[in-house]
Design an enzyme around this catalytic site. Sequence first.
Site, PDB file in Angstrom:
ATOM      1  N   LYS A   1      -2.820   6.351   1.307  1.00 60.18           N
ATOM      2  CA  LYS A   1      -2.677   6.838   2.679  1.00 60.18           C
ATOM      3  C   LYS A   1      -1.788   8.082   2.698  1.00 60.18           C
ATOM      4  O   LYS A   1      -0.676   8.077   3.227  1.00 60.18           O
ATOM      5  CB  LYS A   1      -2.117   5.737   3.578  1.00 60.18           C
ATOM      6  CG  LYS A   1      -2.715   5.771   4.975  1.00 60.18           C
ATOM      7  CD  LYS A   1      -2.397   4.518   5.762  1.00 60.18           C
ATOM      8  CE  LYS A   1      -2.800   4.637   7.208  1.00 60.18           C
ATOM      9  NZ  LYS A   1      -4.255   4.602   7.440  1.00 60.18           N
TER      10      LYS A   1
ATOM     11  N   ARG B   1       0.830  -1.210   0.000  1.00 61.78           N
ATOM     12  CA  ARG B   1       0.000   0.000   0.000  1.00 61.78           C
ATOM     13  C   ARG B   1       0.865   1.261   0.000  1.00 61.78           C
ATOM     14  O   ARG B   1       0.550   2.234  -0.677  1.00 61.78           O
ATOM     15  CB  ARG B   1      -0.941  -0.016   1.214  1.00 61.78           C
ATOM     16  CG  ARG B   1      -2.040   1.029   1.129  1.00 61.78           C
ATOM     17  CD  ARG B   1      -3.104   0.819   2.170  1.00 61.78           C
ATOM     18  NE  ARG B   1      -2.581   0.997   3.525  1.00 61.78           N
ATOM     19  CZ  ARG B   1      -3.262   0.707   4.634  1.00 61.78           C
ATOM     20  NH1 ARG B   1      -4.490   0.214   4.549  1.00 61.78           N
ATOM     21  NH2 ARG B   1      -2.735   0.895   5.816  1.00 61.78           N
TER      22      ARG B   1
ATOM     23  N   GLU C   1     -16.453   6.519   4.297  1.00 58.27           N
ATOM     24  CA  GLU C   1     -15.698   5.967   5.424  1.00 58.27           C
ATOM     25  C   GLU C   1     -16.194   6.525   6.738  1.00 58.27           C
ATOM     26  O   GLU C   1     -16.910   7.530   6.791  1.00 58.27           O
ATOM     27  CB  GLU C   1     -14.211   6.275   5.270  1.00 58.27           C
ATOM     28  CG  GLU C   1     -13.575   5.483   4.161  1.00 58.27           C
ATOM     29  CD  GLU C   1     -12.084   5.315   4.352  1.00 58.27           C
ATOM     30  OE1 GLU C   1     -11.670   4.510   5.211  1.00 58.27           O
ATOM     31  OE2 GLU C   1     -11.339   5.989   3.649  1.00 58.27           O
TER      32      GLU C   1
HETATM   33  C1  LIG Z   1      -5.322   3.731   7.650  1.00 55.30           C
HETATM   34  C2  LIG Z   1      -6.742   3.953   7.283  1.00 55.30           C
HETATM   35  C3  LIG Z   1      -7.726   2.950   7.453  1.00 55.30           C
HETATM   36  C4  LIG Z   1      -7.452   1.631   8.113  1.00 55.30           C
HETATM   37  O1  LIG Z   1      -6.548   0.844   7.404  1.00 55.30           O
HETATM   38  P1  LIG Z   1      -5.845  -0.389   8.104  1.00 55.30           P
HETATM   39  O2  LIG Z   1      -4.910  -0.897   7.109  1.00 55.30           O
HETATM   40  O3  LIG Z   1      -6.909  -1.353   8.453  1.00 55.30           O
HETATM   41  O4  LIG Z   1      -5.197   0.149   9.342  1.00 55.30           O
HETATM   42  C5  LIG Z   1      -9.011   3.219   7.004  1.00 55.30           C
HETATM   43  N1  LIG Z   1      -9.337   4.408   6.458  1.00 55.30           N
HETATM   44  C6  LIG Z   1      -8.422   5.393   6.302  1.00 55.30           C
HETATM   45  C7  LIG Z   1      -8.844   6.674   5.700  1.00 55.30           C
HETATM   46  C8  LIG Z   1      -7.108   5.196   6.703  1.00 55.30           C
HETATM   47  O5  LIG Z   1      -6.222   6.175   6.542  1.00 55.30           O
END
Ligand SMILES: *Cc1c(COP(=O)(O)O)cnc(C)c1O
Length: 341
Positions: free
Chosen positions: A186, A83, A222
């Site tokens: 991210k 990722r 989300e």
């Molecule tokens: C990091 C994040 C998540 C959760 O991702 P994981 O890999 O499960 O920790 C979900 N939504 C957003 C916007 C994020 O930045």
Amino acid sequence: MATTVDLDWKNLSFGYLKTDYNIRSYFRNGAWTTPEMTSDETVNLHMAATGLHYGQEAFEGLKAFRGVDGQVRIFRADENGKRLASSAEYLRMAVPPLELFIDMVKQVVKANERFIPPYGTGASLYIRPVLFGSGPQVGVKPADEYLLIIFVTPVGPYYKEGFNPIRVIIDRDHDRAAPLGTGHIKAGGNYGASLISSEEAHDKGYPSVLYLDAKEKKHIDECGAANFFGIRDGRYITPKSHSVLPSITNMSLMTLAADLGLKVESRPVEAEELSTFSEAGACGTAAVISPIGSIYDPETNHTYTYNNGEPGEWSKKLYHKLRAIQYGEEPDTHGWNLVLE
Ligand SMILES: *Cc1c(COP(=O)(O)O)cnc(C)c1O
């Protein structure tokens, strides 16, 4: 095994606590430097670094656990590495090779072994990789130099008084990510853009917000910085959209839900479906699952309540199953754990 430091593990918050080392690799002259361990908590940075001016920055979050057998397990580090690579590609940064990422994660966890919380405390070691443009640029273009830092910090159990459902408010005044924007990576910028939303929700007494899709406000996006899921009639239903970050926790829960006999639906989910779920939750590395007790819609003044505000059976089952795999209490049938040698 290094002697563990003396900390009040059960009462640690989700905050920064200094450990012994962090690890760094620079991308310079077209290649990544050999990772270097340091105790320096600061970064000496060029004032024209693109990470500061143009948001060339992305991060990751994962955890290491001391298991029931004393072994240290890092959960799905390969997925975080992949990722981070996709975030780097989109933001036109140098892409750290997966082997480099995994090697740095392993080294930094090992070097800070005395900060890995003992089994049974519910605490874990949070691992935070951060990648940014460190080279100077004044014109809007990618940097020539990048820095990947991975630091760790012990964090306490997310639920100190049991599995507590949260109250959520729908936010129609701000968007976290644009339909064809950066929601799927991210990028730190997504977080900067969401602070106003979470701060305003906090002020109104809600620990989390539910975002709808930015274009039509018709679909669920989300839940704060976590993915959303709902349970209905033996189905695990979770929004699929370009503006939703592919959560590794959600990916794992989908697999476990299928293992437990639920039908998994990853698809656009209409906000109207909020009234049909018997359970709802938010999921991510920090909490695994935050059961959602209720969702308030300020536009209609309606509150959707799930399982009378109590954690639902499926949410509990899924949470305990994932936890058990992370702590080595149950067989890791999907090969998710990276066991530290
Ligand atoms: C990091 C994040 C998540 C959760 O991702 P994981 O890999 O499960 O920790 C979900 N939504 C957003 C916007 C994020 O930045």
